[in-house]
Design a protein around this motif. Structure first.
Motif, PDB file in Angstrom:
ATOM      1  N   HIS A  71       3.350   4.004   2.656  1.00 15.81           N
ATOM      2  CA  HIS A  71       5.279   4.652   2.890  1.00 15.81           C
ATOM      3  C   HIS A  71       5.806   5.319   3.191  1.00 15.81           C
ATOM      4  N   LYS A 118       0.761  -0.893  -0.148  1.00 18.30           N
ATOM      5  CA  LYS A 118       0.382  -0.043   0.013  1.00 18.30           C
ATOM      6  C   LYS A 118       1.369   1.107   0.082  1.00 18.30           C
ATOM      7  N   THR A 119       0.640   2.135  -1.044  1.00 19.53           N
ATOM      8  CA  THR A 119       2.399   3.161  -1.116  1.00 19.53           C
ATOM      9  C   THR A 119       1.383   3.670  -0.397  1.00 19.53           C
ATOM     10  N   PRO A 177       7.284   1.002  -9.072  1.00 17.52           N
ATOM     11  CA  PRO A 177       6.584  -0.412  -8.318  1.00 17.52           C
ATOM     12  C   PRO A 177       6.740  -1.740  -7.442  1.00 17.52           C
ATOM     13  N   ARG A 234       4.748  -3.784  -6.961  1.00 15.86           N
ATOM     14  CA  ARG A 234       4.332  -4.672  -7.043  1.00 15.86           C
ATOM     15  C   ARG A 234       4.465  -5.625  -8.666  1.00 15.86           C
ATOM     16  N   LYS A 250       4.782  13.235  -1.853  1.00 12.36           N
ATOM     17  CA  LYS A 250       4.425  11.091  -1.711  1.00 12.36           C
ATOM     18  C   LYS A 250       5.689  10.680  -2.217  1.00 12.36           C
ATOM     19  N   ARG A 269      11.062   6.964  -3.671  1.00  7.19           N
ATOM     20  CA  ARG A 269      11.121   8.051  -4.849  1.00  7.19           C
ATOM     21  C   ARG A 269       9.952   9.317  -4.333  1.00  7.19           C
ATOM     22  N   GLU A 310       7.042   6.662  -2.435  1.00  6.97           N
ATOM     23  CA  GLU A 310       6.386   5.617  -2.812  1.00  6.97           C
ATOM     24  C   GLU A 310       7.597   4.677  -2.946  1.00  6.97           C
ATOM     25  N   PHE A 311       8.142   3.697  -2.123  1.00  8.59           N
ATOM     26  CA  PHE A 311       9.646   2.985  -2.545  1.00  8.59           C
ATOM     27  C   PHE A 311       9.405   2.384  -3.936  1.00  8.59           C
ATOM     28  N   GLU A 312      10.315   2.008  -4.683  1.00 10.16           N
ATOM     29  CA  GLU A 312      10.558   1.522  -5.943  1.00 10.16           C
ATOM     30  C   GLU A 312      11.316   0.407  -6.224  1.00 10.16           C
TER      31      GLU A 312
END
Length: 566
Positions: A144, A140-141, A436, A438, A421, A405, A423-425
């Motif tokens: 993060h 679930k971003t 992402p 996923r 925002k 990111r 987000e793990f990438e």
């Protein structure tokens, strides 16, 4: 931690009662024995979607109950309190799900009926399941940013950002309100001036209408009240109460004047003194009663003029209320509002300049707080990326790279949480580009990546239970040993369960459960069983995992080495 799990009539499980211990527990057994069924049952108790197909053949219903022992400060207690569910943080917490063969599913918390949505919310704070097709909250971003802030220790900076944002929004709302009021005042100046003049002349007061209604009700009965008061005076005077009491009082005093009686303590003397005292008090009370009746007569006098004035005042207040579209009690507030708008329109620039200055200062304070938060996040991001990649290398994911990111967002989008925002990438192959989480397609890789993330972020979550489903899929040897070591490390401050086919992972556990399946019964179904293994049984099971169906002495020796190395 989970202290008990009870499953009834769920797929291949007819009856299963598990008492769990802390630390790291491995679930082992042959493929198809039903290890994943136990995991599915746990998920159902944590709010996963129910289905009648879960009910064992020929059973009326399936039920799953899981009991937790949680610290008093765990967030689950606050959530239950908000939802009106009775629960004490000094007792255990039980979640239960019932799936009838015919009818809707039901959910319970501490035997109190709730909806499955609440179980799901509780489940997110109680158990994280990392499996072949999911990695729980890590996918679930929206989480993060919270994970990064906790890793970085940004709680103080985040709180400062949120508080300054709220102050900024309050200042902006105040400025917008003043501008709106000014436009209204300028557009309706003549109406406002006329309204102000009317209301100032009327001079309404808070609570006046209620007081007038009460006064009018009394005045309408004033004739009857005056008549009753007069009757009371006439009755009092006609009975000559005071004269009678005076004569009686003088007679009692004469008794006490007889020789020897005043000094006596006999029954006659006491009775005489008691009578004299009582008559004296009655005489005083009678005088006060007469004075009170006189005052009542004055106040109860019928005054038609007062009634007329009250009627006129009520009529004026209600008429003004109808004219201005408010309740009569709202006239004083309307007067204040109109006066403020007139004052604003008479001296607009000063008020607007002040409001704009306050908004600008509040915005600057928020941007400073947000920039400090952003700097701390970016500094921590580099450390986190390195920590995760260090965990990935021993897990046969050495080619996978991680980046945090940051995407800038507009102020209105996330001002409370800063200016970006998070987000793990990942990049699964060099040069493939980051994407992402996923995009990690392999189930085994996803479980191992989740394990690496959890090890790097070990201190960022208070979820007390973690479950890993075959994180060792497709690997063995040193990689499996590395997985076991990390699971054991995670269990240092939480409860960890792992479904595994790897002897290296099983040997790293502090406890082991064997999942097995019986042959088909009369109803055509097999049954999944679970047994906690003692040290000798663990040794034999790990030897079986090493050698297969026939356990050799070489496998037993290897099992001994694995268990001794832990």
């Amino acid at each position: 931690m989970i202290i008990a799990l009870s499953i009834r009539s769920f797929l291949l499980i007819e009856r299963l009662d598990i008492e769990a211990a802390g630390g790291f527990t491995a679930l082992t057994g042959e493929t198809g024995a039903g290890k994943s069924i136990i995991l599915d049952a746990l998920g159902l108790a944590l709010g996963a979607a129910g289905n009648r197909k879960f009910v064992r053949k020929d059973a009326d219903q399936a039920s799953i109950l899981v009991e937790f022992c949680l610290p008093p400060d765990h967030e689950a207690w606050a959530l239950l309190s908000e939802r009106g569910v009775e629960a004490s943080p000094f007792e255990t917490l039980t979640l239960k799900r019932v799936i009838p063969a015919d009818g809707p599913a039901r959910a319970f918390v501490n035997d109190q009926p709730v909806n499955a949505g609440l179980l799901g919310e509780l489940g997110e704070s109680l158990v994280e399941i990392h499996g072949q097709h999911s990695a729980s909250g890590l996918m679930k971003t929206a989480r993060h940013g919270d994970l990064l802030d906790t890793y970085a220790g940004n709680e103080t900076l985040l709180q400062a950002c949120r508080e300054s944002w709220k102050a900024y929004q309050a200042a902006r709302s105040a400025r917008e309100r003043i501008e709106t009021d000014l436009k209204e005042a300028e557009a309706r100046h003549a109406w406002l001036a006329e309204t102000l003049e009317t209301l100032e002349a009327l001079a309404p007061e808070a609570g006046e209408v209620e007081a007038l209604v009460s006064e009018r009700s009394i005045l309408m009965q004033s004739e009857k009240i005056a008549a009753a008061a007069g009757e009371a005076v006439e009755a009092f005077d006609g009975s000559d109460v005071e004269a009678a009491l005076a004569r009686a009082s003088r007679a009692s005093e004469r008794i006490l004047s007889f020789e020897g009686l005043a000094e006596s303590d006999g029954a006659l003397a006491r009775a005489a003194r008691s009578a004299a005292d009582a008559l004296e008090r009655a005489l005083i009370e009678a005088g006060e009663a007469r004075a009170a009746l006189d005052a009542l007569s004055v106040e109860a006098e019928h005054d038609p003029d007062r009634l007329e004035k009250a009627d006129q005042r009520l009529h004026a207040l209600k008429g003004a209320a109808r004219k201005f579209g408010v309740e009569p009690d709202g006239l004083p507030a309307l007067l204040d509002d109109v006066a403020a708008k007139i004052a604003l329109s008479d001296a607009p620039q000063g008020a607007i300049d002040k409001a704009r200055s306050e908004e600008k200062a509040a915005a600057a304070r928020w941007r400073t707080a947000a920039d400090r938060l952003s700097e701390a996040r970016r500094t921590a991001a580099g450390r986190l990326e390195s920590a995760i990649e260090d965990e990935l290398k021993p897990l046969k994911l050495e080619r996978t790279r991680v980046q945090v990111r940051f995407d800038p967002v507009g102020e209105d989008a996330s001002g409370l949480n800063g200016r970006e925002k998070v987000e793990f990438e990942v990049e699964t192959n060099p040069g493939a580009g980051f994407g992402p989480l996923r995009q990690i397609a392999s189930g085994g890789e996803l479980a191992r990546f989740s394990l690496a993330l959890q090890c790097a972020l070990a201190e960022t979550t208070n979820v007390p239970v973690m479950v890993f489903d075959e994180a060792d899929q497709g690997v063995g040897g040193a990689v499996a040993a590395a997985i076991g070591e990390r699971l054991s490390r995670l269990a240092g401050n939480r409860q960890v369960f792992a479904i595994t086919h790897s002897p290296q992972v099983a040997a790293a556990a502090s406890g082991q459960w064997l999942v097995s399946k019986t042959g088909a019964a009369a109803n055509g179904l097999g049954e999944t069983l679970l047994k906690g293994l003692d040290q000798h049984e663990r040794h034999e099971e790990i030897a079986r995992m090493l050698s297969g169906a026939t356990v050799t002495e070489e496998a037993r020796a290897a099992a001994t080495r694995l268990l001794e190395d832990v």
